[in-house]
Design a protein around this motif. Structure first.
Motif, PDB file in Angstrom:
ATOM      1  N   MET A   1      -2.875 -13.062  21.771  1.00 18.20           N
ATOM      2  CA  MET A   1      -3.601 -12.613  20.583  1.00 18.20           C
ATOM      3  C   MET A   1      -4.224 -13.818  19.879  1.00 18.20           C
ATOM      4  SD  MET A   1      -2.170 -10.568  17.210  1.00 18.20           S
ATOM      5  CE  MET A   1      -1.671  -9.126  18.145  1.00 18.20           C
ATOM      6  N   GLY A   2      -5.531 -13.707  19.548  1.00 15.21           N
ATOM      7  CA  GLY A   2      -6.206 -14.797  18.874  1.00 15.21           C
ATOM      8  C   GLY A   2      -5.670 -15.013  17.474  1.00 15.21           C
ATOM      9  N   ASP A   3      -5.957 -16.207  16.956  1.00 17.83           N
ATOM     10  CA  ASP A   3      -5.433 -16.565  15.642  1.00 17.83           C
ATOM     11  C   ASP A   3      -5.984 -15.647  14.548  1.00 17.83           C
ATOM     12  OD1 ASP A   3      -3.566 -18.390  14.557  1.00 17.83           O
ATOM     13  OD2 ASP A   3      -5.181 -19.427  13.523  1.00 17.83           O
ATOM     14  N   GLU A   4      -7.286 -15.327  14.611  1.00 13.02           N
ATOM     15  CA  GLU A   4      -7.875 -14.471  13.584  1.00 13.02           C
ATOM     16  C   GLU A   4      -7.332 -13.044  13.689  1.00 13.02           C
ATOM     17  OE1 GLU A   4     -12.299 -12.903  12.249  1.00 13.02           O
ATOM     18  OE2 GLU A   4     -12.059 -14.993  12.906  1.00 13.02           O
ATOM     19  N   ARG A   5      -7.177 -12.541  14.908  1.00  8.34           N
ATOM     20  CA  ARG A   5      -6.617 -11.195  15.076  1.00  8.34           C
ATOM     21  C   ARG A   5      -5.193 -11.138  14.542  1.00  8.34           C
ATOM     22  NH1 ARG A   5      -7.228  -9.168  21.070  1.00  8.34           N
ATOM     23  NH2 ARG A   5      -6.190  -7.371  20.118  1.00  8.34           N
ATOM     24  N   ARG A   6      -4.425 -12.195  14.786  1.00  6.46           N
ATOM     25  CA  ARG A   6      -3.068 -12.251  14.243  1.00  6.46           C
ATOM     26  C   ARG A   6      -3.112 -12.244  12.717  1.00  6.46           C
ATOM     27  NH1 ARG A   6      -1.656 -16.464  16.635  1.00  6.46           N
ATOM     28  NH2 ARG A   6      -0.652 -15.520  18.439  1.00  6.46           N
ATOM     29  N   GLY A   7      -4.089 -12.955  12.156  1.00  7.05           N
ATOM     30  CA  GLY A   7      -4.240 -12.970  10.710  1.00  7.05           C
ATOM     31  C   GLY A   7      -4.518 -11.583  10.146  1.00  7.05           C
ATOM     32  N   TYR A   8      -5.407 -10.840  10.820  1.00  4.90           N
ATOM     33  CA  TYR A   8      -5.694  -9.472  10.355  1.00  4.90           C
ATOM     34  C   TYR A   8      -4.447  -8.594  10.448  1.00  4.90           C
ATOM     35  CZ  TYR A   8     -10.725  -9.933   9.705  1.00  4.90           C
ATOM     36  OH  TYR A   8     -11.964 -10.277   9.222  1.00  4.90           O
ATOM     37  N   LEU A   9      -3.648  -8.786  11.483  1.00  3.98           N
ATOM     38  CA  LEU A   9      -2.403  -8.020  11.617  1.00  3.98           C
ATOM     39  C   LEU A   9      -1.448  -8.345  10.474  1.00  3.98           C
ATOM     40  CD1 LEU A   9      -0.589  -6.106  13.229  1.00  3.98           C
ATOM     41  CD2 LEU A   9       0.188  -8.078  14.572  1.00  3.98           C
ATOM     42  N   TYR A  10      -1.319  -9.635  10.156  1.00  2.00           N
ATOM     43  CA  TYR A  10      -0.474 -10.036   9.028  1.00  2.00           C
ATOM     44  C   TYR A  10      -0.985  -9.412   7.724  1.00  2.00           C
ATOM     45  CZ  TYR A  10       1.588 -13.762  11.949  1.00  2.00           C
ATOM     46  OH  TYR A  10       2.248 -14.466  12.918  1.00  2.00           O
ATOM     47  N   GLY A  11      -2.300  -9.504   7.511  1.00  2.00           N
ATOM     48  CA  GLY A  11      -2.867  -8.993   6.273  1.00  2.00           C
ATOM     49  C   GLY A  11      -2.719  -7.485   6.155  1.00  2.00           C
ATOM     50  N   LEU A  12      -3.002  -6.763   7.235  1.00  2.00           N
ATOM     51  CA  LEU A  12      -2.873  -5.306   7.212  1.00  2.00           C
ATOM     52  C   LEU A  12      -1.428  -4.895   6.970  1.00  2.00           C
ATOM     53  CD1 LEU A  12      -4.315  -2.610   7.592  1.00  2.00           C
ATOM     54  CD2 LEU A  12      -3.834  -2.774  10.048  1.00  2.00           C
ATOM     55  N   THR A  13      -0.486  -5.609   7.580  1.00  5.03           N
ATOM     56  CA  THR A  13       0.931  -5.299   7.374  1.00  5.03           C
ATOM     57  C   THR A  13       1.344  -5.558   5.925  1.00  5.03           C
ATOM     58  OG1 THR A  13       1.402  -5.925   9.671  1.00  5.03           O
ATOM     59  CG2 THR A  13       3.280  -5.759   8.176  1.00  5.03           C
ATOM     60  N   ALA A  14       0.872  -6.679   5.373  1.00  2.00           N
ATOM     61  CA  ALA A  14       1.214  -7.006   3.981  1.00  2.00           C
ATOM     62  C   ALA A  14       0.714  -5.927   3.028  1.00  2.00           C
ATOM     63  CB  ALA A  14       0.622  -8.360   3.600  1.00  2.00           C
ATOM     64  N   TYR A  15      -0.563  -5.543   3.164  1.00  2.30           N
ATOM     65  CA  TYR A  15      -1.120  -4.552   2.248  1.00  2.30           C
ATOM     66  C   TYR A  15      -0.524  -3.163   2.483  1.00  2.30           C
ATOM     67  CZ  TYR A  15      -4.491  -7.795   0.283  1.00  2.30           C
ATOM     68  OH  TYR A  15      -5.063  -8.844  -0.395  1.00  2.30           O
ATOM     69  N   ALA A  16      -0.176  -2.857   3.742  1.00  2.00           N
ATOM     70  CA  ALA A  16       0.479  -1.572   4.005  1.00  2.00           C
ATOM     71  C   ALA A  16       1.853  -1.528   3.340  1.00  2.00           C
ATOM     72  CB  ALA A  16       0.603  -1.352   5.512  1.00  2.00           C
ATOM     73  N   LEU A  17       2.596  -2.631   3.414  1.00  2.00           N
ATOM     74  CA  LEU A  17       3.904  -2.675   2.746  1.00  2.00           C
ATOM     75  C   LEU A  17       3.743  -2.500   1.240  1.00  2.00           C
ATOM     76  CD1 LEU A  17       5.637  -5.582   4.722  1.00  2.00           C
ATOM     77  CD2 LEU A  17       6.233  -3.155   4.784  1.00  2.00           C
ATOM     78  N   TRP A  18       2.763  -3.178   0.649  1.00  2.00           N
ATOM     79  CA  TRP A  18       2.502  -2.992  -0.789  1.00  2.00           C
ATOM     80  C   TRP A  18       2.113  -1.547  -1.074  1.00  2.00           C
ATOM     81  CZ3 TRP A  18      -0.393  -8.195  -0.466  1.00  2.00           C
ATOM     82  CH2 TRP A  18       0.472  -9.235  -0.853  1.00  2.00           C
ATOM     83  N   GLY A  19       1.405  -0.916  -0.142  1.00  3.10           N
ATOM     84  CA  GLY A  19       0.997   0.472  -0.335  1.00  3.10           C
ATOM     85  C   GLY A  19       2.165   1.434  -0.366  1.00  3.10           C
ATOM     86  N   PHE A  20       3.271   1.077   0.290  1.00  4.61           N
ATOM     87  CA  PHE A  20       4.461   1.936   0.312  1.00  4.61           C
ATOM     88  C   PHE A  20       5.407   1.665  -0.870  1.00  4.61           C
ATOM     89  CE2 PHE A  20       3.105   2.926   4.543  1.00  4.61           C
ATOM     90  CZ  PHE A  20       3.688   4.151   4.836  1.00  4.61           C
ATOM     91  N   PHE A  21       5.037   0.739  -1.753  1.00  3.06           N
ATOM     92  CA  PHE A  21       5.909   0.416  -2.881  1.00  3.06           C
ATOM     93  C   PHE A  21       6.243   1.612  -3.777  1.00  3.06           C
ATOM     94  CE2 PHE A  21       6.076  -4.435  -3.792  1.00  3.06           C
ATOM     95  CZ  PHE A  21       6.670  -4.630  -2.555  1.00  3.06           C
ATOM     96  N   PRO A  22       5.314   2.567  -4.005  1.00  4.49           N
ATOM     97  CA  PRO A  22       5.707   3.715  -4.838  1.00  4.49           C
ATOM     98  C   PRO A  22       6.918   4.468  -4.285  1.00  4.49           C
ATOM     99  CG  PRO A  22       3.333   3.659  -4.590  1.00  4.49           C
ATOM    100  CD  PRO A  22       3.874   2.610  -3.663  1.00  4.49           C
ATOM    101  N   VAL A  23       6.959   4.632  -2.961  1.00  6.94           N
ATOM    102  CA  VAL A  23       8.098   5.318  -2.345  1.00  6.94           C
ATOM    103  C   VAL A  23       9.363   4.499  -2.550  1.00  6.94           C
ATOM    104  CG1 VAL A  23       9.061   6.187  -0.182  1.00  6.94           C
ATOM    105  CG2 VAL A  23       6.607   6.387  -0.630  1.00  6.94           C
ATOM    106  N   TYR A  24       9.259   3.194  -2.333  1.00  5.72           N
ATOM    107  CA  TYR A  24      10.437   2.324  -2.440  1.00  5.72           C
ATOM    108  C   TYR A  24      11.013   2.349  -3.851  1.00  5.72           C
ATOM    109  CZ  TYR A  24      13.450  -1.717  -1.730  1.00  5.72           C
ATOM    110  OH  TYR A  24      14.549  -2.538  -1.637  1.00  5.72           O
ATOM    111  N   PHE A  25      10.157   2.155  -4.855  1.00 14.26           N
ATOM    112  CA  PHE A  25      10.675   2.045  -6.213  1.00 14.26           C
ATOM    113  C   PHE A  25      11.156   3.379  -6.763  1.00 14.26           C
ATOM    114  CE2 PHE A  25       8.234  -1.982  -6.157  1.00 14.26           C
ATOM    115  CZ  PHE A  25       9.302  -2.827  -6.451  1.00 14.26           C
ATOM    116  N   LYS A  26      10.624   4.483  -6.268  1.00 14.32           N
ATOM    117  CA  LYS A  26      11.161   5.783  -6.682  1.00 14.32           C
ATOM    118  C   LYS A  26      12.573   5.985  -6.140  1.00 14.32           C
ATOM    119  CE  LYS A  26       7.233   8.701  -7.876  1.00 14.32           C
ATOM    120  NZ  LYS A  26       7.744   9.106  -9.196  1.00 14.32           N
ATOM    121  N   LEU A  27      12.865   5.379  -4.990  1.00 15.85           N
ATOM    122  CA  LEU A  27      14.215   5.480  -4.426  1.00 15.85           C
ATOM    123  C   LEU A  27      15.240   4.720  -5.264  1.00 15.85           C
ATOM    124  CD1 LEU A  27      13.449   5.066  -0.607  1.00 15.85           C
ATOM    125  CD2 LEU A  27      14.124   7.162  -1.794  1.00 15.85           C
ATOM    126  N   LEU A  28      14.772   3.822  -6.139  1.00 12.90           N
ATOM    127  CA  LEU A  28      15.693   3.029  -6.955  1.00 12.90           C
ATOM    128  C   LEU A  28      16.105   3.744  -8.243  1.00 12.90           C
ATOM    129  CD1 LEU A  28      14.192  -0.549  -6.515  1.00 12.90           C
ATOM    130  CD2 LEU A  28      15.898   0.638  -5.132  1.00 12.90           C
TER     131      LEU A  28
END
Length: 313
Positions: A1-28
């Motif tokens: 996997m190229g360096d830029e493609r890996r970067g997009y994977l990291y970025g997409l994963t980071a923003y997806a995790l932030w996107g799931f924060f409403p579910v996480y914090f409601k569980l608290l």
């Protein structure tokens, strides 16, 4: 996997995790927003401390002691991110996930306004159009809500100002998060001691699963930030700018489709105006990035088309 493609994977994963924060914090819940915030701060310090200990990287502390300006900037950043976290947790656990999503949709426009008012930067014509459409959206939403969407505005203002402060500091993400969380750790720990003494704490009293999730709030805070740092080093700024909309889109989806928060026609119209503003803002950014790249690869382009050789913001 190229360096830029890996970067997009990291970025997409980071923003997806932030996107799931409403579910996480409601569980608290039923922990209060302040108790959740305090644990998030404490466990962030613990988790980042472990990472820094493994990496044997504590040299930055000596730099902080010597540089009072840097220490003051990090302290301010810590206070701003504390306000942002507290507002977000309160918004999610008071069934206003849609409004928190709005806050992160309008954050890029607030950052632009801060650039004008604080950094004395000049906006291009289409950026002014985007800001104007965004202001109209806030007006429409104010009429719909019957008051200013203060949760959204506070989220955008606190994170926008935090971004501005961080831009002036040069500190890697892990070290920065450690110091910022440490700034908040003393009052957070004092609050938890008082809460336990008064019998109002929920930590350790709801269920084993709830306790584990409270502890993991530090991991949930740090991991997306570190993934984002990995993306920022590999992905062009325009790519990151487009990826940043993944999180509020997911949050809005959770608010409307999962938590069944209302979305009447006037509110939908307000959001539509926000999206129009963001489309204008993003397209202008992409066009400018393309112009800058063409100028860099073809010096003659700067002579042939001087209008595209825009000064950096």
């Amino acid at each position: 996997m190229g360096d830029e493609r890996r970067g997009y994977l990291y970025g997409l994963t980071a923003y997806a995790l932030w996107g799931f924060f409403p579910v996480y914090f409601k569980l608290l819940k039923p922990a209060s927003p302040l108790e959740i915030l305090a644990h998030r701060v404490i466990w962030s310090v613990v988790f980042i401390s472990l990472l820094l200990a493994v990496a044997k990287n504590w040299r930055f502390l000596a730099r902080l002691v010597r540089d009072r300006r840097l220490l003051g900037g990090i302290t301010l950043a810590g206070l701003l991110i504390g306000v942002n976290w507290a507002t977000y947790i309160y918004g999610v656990n008071s069934s206003r996930v849609v409004e928190t999503a709005l806050g992160y949709f309008i954050t890029p426009l607030v950052v632009v306004l801060l650039g004008v008012t604080v950094q004395r930067e000049r906006l291009r014509a289409w950026q002014w159009v985007a800001v104007g459409v965004g202001a109209a959206a806030v007006a429409v939403l104010t009429v719909d809500y019957g008051h200013l969407p203060y949760i959204a505005l506070l989220l955008a203002a606190s994170f926008g100002t935090y971004s501005l402060v961080k831009k002036r500091l040069s500190m890697p993400p892990a070290e920065g998060l450690f110091v910022e969380s440490s700034v908040l750790a003393v009052p957070a720990l004092a609050y938890l001691v008082w809460l336990n003494a008064s019998g109002g704490a929920e930590f350790g009293r709801v269920s084993a699963w709830h306790t584990v999730l409270m502890v993991l709030s530090g991991v949930a805070t740090a991991v997306p930030l570190l993934l984002f740092a990995g993306a920022a080093n590999r992905v062009p700024l325009v790519g990151l700018g487009i990826l940043q909309y993944v999180a509020p889109i997911l949050q809005l989806g959770f608010g409307v489709l999962v938590f069944h928060e209302p979305m009447p026609a006037p509110r939908l119209a307000g959001f539509a105006l926000v999206w129009v503003a963001l489309i204008i803002f993003t397209v202008d950014g992409v066009r400018r990035a393309g112009a800058v790249q063409r100028t860099a690869t073809d010096p003659a382009a700067a002579t042939a088309e001087p209008a595209t050789a825009l000064p950096p913001r």
